[in-house]
Design a protein around this motif. Structure first.
Motif, PDB file in Angstrom:
ATOM      1  N   ARG A 165       0.427  -1.105   0.146  1.00  0.00           N
ATOM      2  CA  ARG A 165       0.327  -0.190  -0.257  1.00  0.00           C
ATOM      3  C   ARG A 165       0.558   1.429   0.135  1.00  0.00           C
ATOM      4  N   VAL A 166       1.168   2.006  -1.163  1.00  0.00           N
ATOM      5  CA  VAL A 166       1.620   2.865  -1.797  1.00  0.00           C
ATOM      6  C   VAL A 166       0.612   4.337  -1.416  1.00  0.00           C
ATOM      7  N   THR A 167       1.018   5.123   0.243  1.00  0.00           N
ATOM      8  CA  THR A 167      -0.192   6.248  -0.389  1.00  0.00           C
ATOM      9  C   THR A 167       0.715   7.557  -0.594  1.00  0.00           C
ATOM     10  N   SER A 168       0.559   7.220  -1.490  1.00  0.00           N
ATOM     11  CA  SER A 168       0.451   9.226  -2.923  1.00  0.00           C
ATOM     12  C   SER A 168       0.336  10.360  -1.988  1.00  0.00           C
ATOM     13  N   PRO A 169       0.892  11.329  -2.893  1.00  0.00           N
ATOM     14  CA  PRO A 169      -0.028  12.453  -2.023  1.00  0.00           C
ATOM     15  C   PRO A 169      -0.489  13.486  -2.640  1.00  0.00           C
ATOM     16  N   LEU A 170      -1.885  13.921  -2.042  1.00  0.00           N
ATOM     17  CA  LEU A 170      -2.929  14.411  -2.436  1.00  0.00           C
ATOM     18  C   LEU A 170      -2.879  15.474  -3.278  1.00  0.00           C
ATOM     19  N   PRO A 171      -3.580  16.065  -4.330  1.00  0.00           N
ATOM     20  CA  PRO A 171      -3.048  16.420  -5.592  1.00  0.00           C
ATOM     21  C   PRO A 171      -3.405  17.389  -4.699  1.00  0.00           C
ATOM     22  N   ASP A 172      -3.621  19.278  -5.410  1.00  0.00           N
ATOM     23  CA  ASP A 172      -3.579  20.223  -4.665  1.00  0.00           C
ATOM     24  C   ASP A 172      -4.676  20.414  -5.552  1.00  0.00           C
ATOM     25  N   ILE A 173      -5.800  20.606  -5.122  1.00  0.00           N
ATOM     26  CA  ILE A 173      -7.300  20.877  -5.398  1.00  0.00           C
ATOM     27  C   ILE A 173      -7.631  22.138  -5.864  1.00  0.00           C
ATOM     28  N   LEU A 174      -8.772  23.183  -6.543  1.00  0.00           N
ATOM     29  CA  LEU A 174      -8.942  23.592  -7.249  1.00  0.00           C
ATOM     30  C   LEU A 174      -9.954  24.190  -5.517  1.00  0.00           C
ATOM     31  N   PHE A 175     -10.293  25.877  -5.046  1.00  0.00           N
ATOM     32  CA  PHE A 175     -11.606  25.713  -4.057  1.00  0.00           C
ATOM     33  C   PHE A 175     -12.010  26.579  -5.378  1.00  0.00           C
ATOM     34  N   THR A 215      -5.525  20.037 -15.009  1.00  0.00           N
ATOM     35  CA  THR A 215      -5.654  19.420 -15.786  1.00  0.00           C
ATOM     36  C   THR A 215      -6.643  18.454 -15.506  1.00  0.00           C
ATOM     37  N   ALA A 216      -6.965  17.671 -16.489  1.00  0.00           N
ATOM     38  CA  ALA A 216      -8.299  17.562 -16.594  1.00  0.00           C
ATOM     39  C   ALA A 216      -8.519  15.770 -15.172  1.00  0.00           C
ATOM     40  N   GLY A 217      -7.214  15.381 -14.859  1.00  0.00           N
ATOM     41  CA  GLY A 217      -7.164  15.223 -13.556  1.00  0.00           C
ATOM     42  C   GLY A 217      -7.875  15.807 -12.364  1.00  0.00           C
ATOM     43  N   ILE A 218      -7.556  17.116 -12.280  1.00  0.00           N
ATOM     44  CA  ILE A 218      -8.306  17.837 -11.347  1.00  0.00           C
ATOM     45  C   ILE A 218      -8.886  17.857 -10.993  1.00  0.00           C
ATOM     46  N   LEU A 219      -9.795  18.059 -12.377  1.00  0.00           N
ATOM     47  CA  LEU A 219     -11.690  18.735 -12.244  1.00  0.00           C
ATOM     48  C   LEU A 219     -12.023  17.186 -12.160  1.00  0.00           C
ATOM     49  N   ARG A 220     -11.627  16.073 -12.025  1.00  0.00           N
ATOM     50  CA  ARG A 220     -12.398  15.683 -11.815  1.00  0.00           C
ATOM     51  C   ARG A 220     -12.222  15.271 -11.253  1.00  0.00           C
ATOM     52  N   ASP A 221     -11.452  14.980  -9.892  1.00  0.00           N
ATOM     53  CA  ASP A 221     -11.765  15.071  -8.447  1.00  0.00           C
ATOM     54  C   ASP A 221     -11.959  16.330  -7.814  1.00  0.00           C
ATOM     55  N   MET A 222     -12.383  17.179  -8.117  1.00  0.00           N
ATOM     56  CA  MET A 222     -13.034  18.569  -7.922  1.00  0.00           C
ATOM     57  C   MET A 222     -14.694  17.592  -8.357  1.00  0.00           C
ATOM     58  N   PHE A 223     -14.499  17.490  -8.903  1.00  0.00           N
ATOM     59  CA  PHE A 223     -16.351  16.744  -9.072  1.00  0.00           C
ATOM     60  C   PHE A 223     -16.790  16.017  -8.145  1.00  0.00           C
ATOM     61  N   TYR A 234     -10.178  10.446  -1.585  1.00  0.00           N
ATOM     62  CA  TYR A 234     -11.470  11.510  -1.897  1.00  0.00           C
ATOM     63  C   TYR A 234     -11.148  11.539  -0.812  1.00  0.00           C
ATOM     64  N   LEU A 235     -11.905  10.933   0.510  1.00  0.00           N
ATOM     65  CA  LEU A 235     -12.634  11.322   2.013  1.00  0.00           C
ATOM     66  C   LEU A 235     -11.561  12.754   2.620  1.00  0.00           C
ATOM     67  N   ARG A 236      -9.923  11.830   2.144  1.00  0.00           N
ATOM     68  CA  ARG A 236      -8.788  12.842   2.933  1.00  0.00           C
ATOM     69  C   ARG A 236      -9.527  14.167   2.773  1.00  0.00           C
ATOM     70  N   LEU A 237      -9.637  14.519   0.700  1.00  0.00           N
ATOM     71  CA  LEU A 237      -9.518  15.372   0.013  1.00  0.00           C
ATOM     72  C   LEU A 237     -10.931  16.360   0.399  1.00  0.00           C
ATOM     73  N   ALA A 238     -12.109  16.065   0.486  1.00  0.00           N
ATOM     74  CA  ALA A 238     -13.124  16.219   0.908  1.00  0.00           C
ATOM     75  C   ALA A 238     -12.936  16.945   2.478  1.00  0.00           C
ATOM     76  N   GLY A 239     -12.160  16.566   3.451  1.00  0.00           N
ATOM     77  CA  GLY A 239     -11.997  17.174   4.986  1.00  0.00           C
ATOM     78  C   GLY A 239     -11.453  18.158   4.715  1.00  0.00           C
ATOM     79  N   ARG A 240     -10.360  18.181   3.996  1.00  0.00           N
ATOM     80  CA  ARG A 240      -9.424  19.538   3.991  1.00  0.00           C
ATOM     81  C   ARG A 240     -10.429  20.117   3.195  1.00  0.00           C
ATOM     82  N   ALA A 241     -11.090  19.629   2.240  1.00  0.00           N
ATOM     83  CA  ALA A 241     -11.716  21.162   0.986  1.00  0.00           C
ATOM     84  C   ALA A 241     -12.126  22.474   1.674  1.00  0.00           C
TER      85      ALA A 241
END
Length: 303
Positions: free
Chosen positions: A129-139, A255-263, A295-302
């Protein structure tokens, strides 16, 4: 000795390590790993995997074949795989080793399915299990900045709106056709995301925001689109998004990937269930564990 080590660890594509002509022979318990590579490669090509998987997985399995040398498949034990992984860990990152474990477990599962082996020596091998760093998502404010800046061009606006409102992958966006859109109800337009081969299980119908109807109609008419919605290269699309970010004054990478993460993040922040959102973006259940954590980690800090 140096030559042997290079052949074990250097990454090479399948086409570069196999003869130009080769015969595909079904695997048996008396085959060696290297003997089975043409058949395994053919299986990966017809199995609905991504375009990179056949070369990558076959190359990884070849390295294992070089490690066990002339051992017949029936002679390979779990300890052989563990020793190989141990050697990989000496020279590779955990992420690289993890991918090779994925390849070798897929390979032995294929052998078991083909009944070349009565048991699976890789069955007890666990992924790293390799935990990748979270992407820098948008506000949310930055997403609005992008949409505002994109409003001057229907092509860019359609692209950003689709990625933000559906979470489709970039490769799915390139497969979209005009006929995949149902605009018969302008207040509740829909999109069919279609796949072929084994990926048809990812087919899904997604709701679209009503504001996409006029801009999509404008884009199709202005750019002469009759079939494929985005008849461009991946590089062009990423350049389009990078230029948009610059014009919108957004300092983060877009990027397209960042916008997918934002969805996904925006959907979770609205209170949607994580499993329902993962279905919307087309993830199969076997990949949900890592996706939920991310995504739960991303949503938690969004914000």
């Amino acid at each position: 000795m140096l030559g042997e080590q290079a052949s074990l660890f250097d990454r090479k594509k399948f086409s570069g390590v196999m003869p130009q002509t080769y015969q595909i022979v079904p695997p048996t318990s008396d085959s060696t790993v290297l003997n089975t590579l043409p058949a395994y490669y053919a299986y990966l090509q017809s199995g609905g995997y991504s375009k990179y998987t056949p070369d990558d997985f076959t190359s990884d399995v070849k390295k294992f074949g070089l490690f066990v040398q002339d051992k017949k498949l029936r002679e390979i034990r779990t300890v052989d795989i563990q020793q190989w992984i141990g050697e990989l860990k000496k020279v590779m990152t955990e992420k690289s080793v993890s991918r090779k474990i994925s390849a070798i477990t897929n390979y032995f599962l294929w052998l078991a399915t083909e009944k070349a082996l009565s048991g699976n020596p890789a069955a007890s091998i666990r992924y790293l299990r390799v935990t990748s760093p979270l992407p820098d998502i948008l506000f949310d404010s930055e997403c609005q900045q992008l949409l505002t800046a994109a409003s001057s061009d229907p092509r860019t606006y359609v692209l950003v709106l689709l990625l933000l409102e559906t979470g489709i992958k970039k490769e799915e966006a390139f497969a979209l056709k005009v006929i995949h859109f149902d605009l018969s109800n302008t207040y509740a337009p829909e999109l069919w995301v279609k796949h072929t081969g084994k990926k048809v299980k990812k087919d899904r119908k997604l709701k679209l925001p009503p504001e996409i109807v006029p801009v999509l109609t404008d884009y199709v008419g202005r750019y002469g689109i009759t079939d494929i919605l985005f008849p461009y290269t991946p590089r062009f699309i990423e350049m389009l998004l990078a230029d948009l970010a610059k014009r919108a004054g957004v300092q983060k990478k877009v990027t397209a990937g960042i916008l997918r993460d934002m969805f996904v993040v925006r959907s979770l922040k609205r209170g949607e269930g994580i499993e329902n959102v993962l279905r919307k973006i087309g993830l199969i259940e076997t990949t949900w564990e890592d996706a939920k954590e991310k995504y739960l980690r991303l949503a938690g800090r969004a914000i």
